[in-house]
Design a protein around this motif. Structure first.
Motif, PDB file in Angstrom:
ATOM      1  N   TRP A   1      -4.905  10.970  14.542  1.00  0.00           N
ATOM      2  CA  TRP A   1      -3.882  10.735  13.516  1.00  0.00           C
ATOM      3  C   TRP A   1      -3.547   9.255  13.450  1.00  0.00           C
ATOM      4  CZ3 TRP A   1      -2.399  15.165  10.970  1.00  0.00           C
ATOM      5  CH2 TRP A   1      -2.718  16.373  11.590  1.00  0.00           C
ATOM      6  N   ASP A   2      -3.201   8.768  12.264  1.00  0.00           N
ATOM      7  CA  ASP A   2      -2.726   7.389  12.146  1.00  0.00           C
ATOM      8  C   ASP A   2      -1.200   7.356  12.253  1.00  0.00           C
ATOM      9  OD1 ASP A   2      -1.673   8.074   9.608  1.00  0.00           O
ATOM     10  OD2 ASP A   2      -3.234   6.981   8.505  1.00  0.00           O
ATOM     11  N   GLU A   3      -0.624   6.163  12.144  1.00  0.00           N
ATOM     12  CA  GLU A   3       0.826   5.998  12.306  1.00  0.00           C
ATOM     13  C   GLU A   3       1.630   6.699  11.208  1.00  0.00           C
ATOM     14  OE1 GLU A   3      -1.306   3.196  12.053  1.00  0.00           O
ATOM     15  OE2 GLU A   3      -1.615   3.283  14.222  1.00  0.00           O
ATOM     16  N   GLN A   4       1.017   6.925  10.060  1.00  0.00           N
ATOM     17  CA  GLN A   4       1.710   7.600   8.954  1.00  0.00           C
ATOM     18  C   GLN A   4       1.556   9.127   9.015  1.00  0.00           C
ATOM     19  OE1 GLN A   4      -0.462   4.844   8.213  1.00  0.00           O
ATOM     20  NE2 GLN A   4       1.370   3.583   8.487  1.00  0.00           N
ATOM     21  N   GLY A   5       0.885   9.622  10.036  1.00  0.00           N
ATOM     22  CA  GLY A   5       0.733  11.064  10.186  1.00  0.00           C
ATOM     23  C   GLY A   5      -0.420  11.663   9.405  1.00  0.00           C
ATOM     24  N   HIS A   6      -1.409  10.838   9.039  1.00  0.00           N
ATOM     25  CA  HIS A   6      -2.593  11.340   8.342  1.00  0.00           C
ATOM     26  C   HIS A   6      -3.722  11.541   9.349  1.00  0.00           C
ATOM     27  CE1 HIS A   6      -0.455   9.258   5.026  1.00  0.00           C
ATOM     28  NE2 HIS A   6      -0.895  10.304   4.344  1.00  0.00           N
ATOM     29  N   ALA A   7      -4.430  12.645   9.203  1.00  0.00           N
ATOM     30  CA  ALA A   7      -5.614  12.879  10.033  1.00  0.00           C
ATOM     31  C   ALA A   7      -6.699  11.917   9.567  1.00  0.00           C
ATOM     32  CB  ALA A   7      -6.068  14.322   9.890  1.00  0.00           C
ATOM     33  N   THR A   8      -7.309  11.197  10.525  1.00  0.00           N
ATOM     34  CA  THR A   8      -8.284  10.175  10.178  1.00  0.00           C
ATOM     35  C   THR A   8      -9.669  10.416  10.758  1.00  0.00           C
ATOM     36  OG1 THR A   8      -7.639   8.822  12.062  1.00  0.00           O
ATOM     37  CG2 THR A   8      -6.497   8.411   9.959  1.00  0.00           C
ATOM     38  N   GLY A   9      -9.798  11.329  11.677  1.00  0.00           N
ATOM     39  CA  GLY A   9     -11.101  11.587  12.266  1.00  0.00           C
ATOM     40  C   GLY A   9     -10.987  12.522  13.456  1.00  0.00           C
ATOM     41  N   PHE A  10     -12.090  12.658  14.146  1.00  0.00           N
ATOM     42  CA  PHE A  10     -12.157  13.508  15.331  1.00  0.00           C
ATOM     43  C   PHE A  10     -12.451  12.626  16.540  1.00  0.00           C
ATOM     44  CE2 PHE A  10     -14.347  16.828  12.396  1.00  0.00           C
ATOM     45  CZ  PHE A  10     -13.142  17.152  11.810  1.00  0.00           C
ATOM     46  N   THR A  11     -11.949  13.050  17.677  1.00  0.00           N
ATOM     47  CA  THR A  11     -12.294  12.409  18.949  1.00  0.00           C
ATOM     48  C   THR A  11     -12.815  13.472  19.892  1.00  0.00           C
ATOM     49  OG1 THR A  11     -10.057  12.676  19.827  1.00  0.00           O
ATOM     50  CG2 THR A  11     -10.519  10.624  18.683  1.00  0.00           C
ATOM     51  N   ALA A  12     -13.484  13.016  20.922  1.00  0.00           N
ATOM     52  CA  ALA A  12     -14.036  13.960  21.892  1.00  0.00           C
ATOM     53  C   ALA A  12     -12.922  14.843  22.417  1.00  0.00           C
ATOM     54  CB  ALA A  12     -14.704  13.208  23.026  1.00  0.00           C
ATOM     55  N   GLY A  13     -13.181  16.106  22.454  1.00  0.00           N
ATOM     56  CA  GLY A  13     -12.206  17.084  22.945  1.00  0.00           C
ATOM     57  C   GLY A  13     -12.814  17.838  24.103  1.00  0.00           C
TER      58      GLY A  13
ATOM     59  N   ASP B   1     -17.699  20.374   6.650  1.00  0.00           N
ATOM     60  CA  ASP B   1     -18.018  19.060   7.203  1.00  0.00           C
ATOM     61  C   ASP B   1     -16.731  18.337   7.586  1.00  0.00           C
ATOM     62  OD1 ASP B   1     -16.922  17.966   4.774  1.00  0.00           O
ATOM     63  OD2 ASP B   1     -18.880  18.188   3.835  1.00  0.00           O
ATOM     64  N   GLU B   2     -16.888  17.162   8.219  1.00  0.00           N
ATOM     65  CA  GLU B   2     -15.730  16.403   8.694  1.00  0.00           C
ATOM     66  C   GLU B   2     -14.815  15.934   7.559  1.00  0.00           C
ATOM     67  OE1 GLU B   2     -14.542  12.409  11.248  1.00  0.00           O
ATOM     68  OE2 GLU B   2     -16.541  13.250  11.481  1.00  0.00           O
ATOM     69  N   PRO B   3     -15.336  15.315   6.483  1.00  0.00           N
ATOM     70  CA  PRO B   3     -14.422  14.859   5.422  1.00  0.00           C
ATOM     71  C   PRO B   3     -13.606  16.001   4.805  1.00  0.00           C
ATOM     72  CG  PRO B   3     -16.575  13.835   5.140  1.00  0.00           C
ATOM     73  CD  PRO B   3     -16.721  14.880   6.214  1.00  0.00           C
ATOM     74  N   THR B   4     -14.237  17.140   4.604  1.00  0.00           N
ATOM     75  CA  THR B   4     -13.521  18.288   4.028  1.00  0.00           C
ATOM     76  C   THR B   4     -12.483  18.812   5.015  1.00  0.00           C
ATOM     77  OG1 THR B   4     -15.494  18.853   2.749  1.00  0.00           O
ATOM     78  CG2 THR B   4     -13.800  20.548   2.945  1.00  0.00           C
TER      79      THR B   4
END
Length: 133
Positions: free
Chosen positions: A119-131, A47-50
């Protein structure tokens, strides 16, 4: 708002983190990551969170951009087994979470979408966007 992981037949798809260079390397063949011969399976997430926890634990320093293959397990030619993480799941993932392992290359018609990792400004993955689709 971020896009939801596609559902097919009322169930979620499994995910595999990939660079577009790796995905596009042999477009006329099933996708086979470099880790398949050594590990014996393709690492996926349920899943997405994992998937985001896996990215933050193992891919933060990987060259960007990174993408997620959205895979319909029912369309795979290779066997899938849901197994515990060894030696332990990444931070933020419960010990009870099982990971889908695909025991062979991923046939391209099983991939129902490709999402970009946000990605956020600190380099953490935060979600998915349309690809790509």
């Amino acid at each position: 708002m971020h896009p939801r992981v596609p559902l097919l037949y009322n169930r979620a798809m499994i995910h595999h983190v990939v660079s577009l260079a790796a995905w596009n390397a042999h477009p006329d063949q099933p996708y086979s990551p470099d880790s398949l011969p050594e590990d014996g399976f393709v690492h996926c997430s349920p899943d997405e969170p994992t998937t985001l926890a896996v990215v933050n634990a193992f891919y933060r320093d990987a060259p960007k951009p990174l993408h997620v293959l959205v895979i319909d397990e029912a369309r795979l030619d290779a066997r899938v087994e849901f197994e515990a993480a060894v030696p332990a799941p990444p931070p933020g993932v419960g010990a009870d979470v099982l990971f889908p392992h695909v025991f062979g290359p991923i046939n391209r018609d099983a991939v129902v979408g490709i999402l970009a990792i946000r990605w956020d400004e600190q380099g953490h993955a935060t979600g998915f966007t349309a690809g790509l689709t």
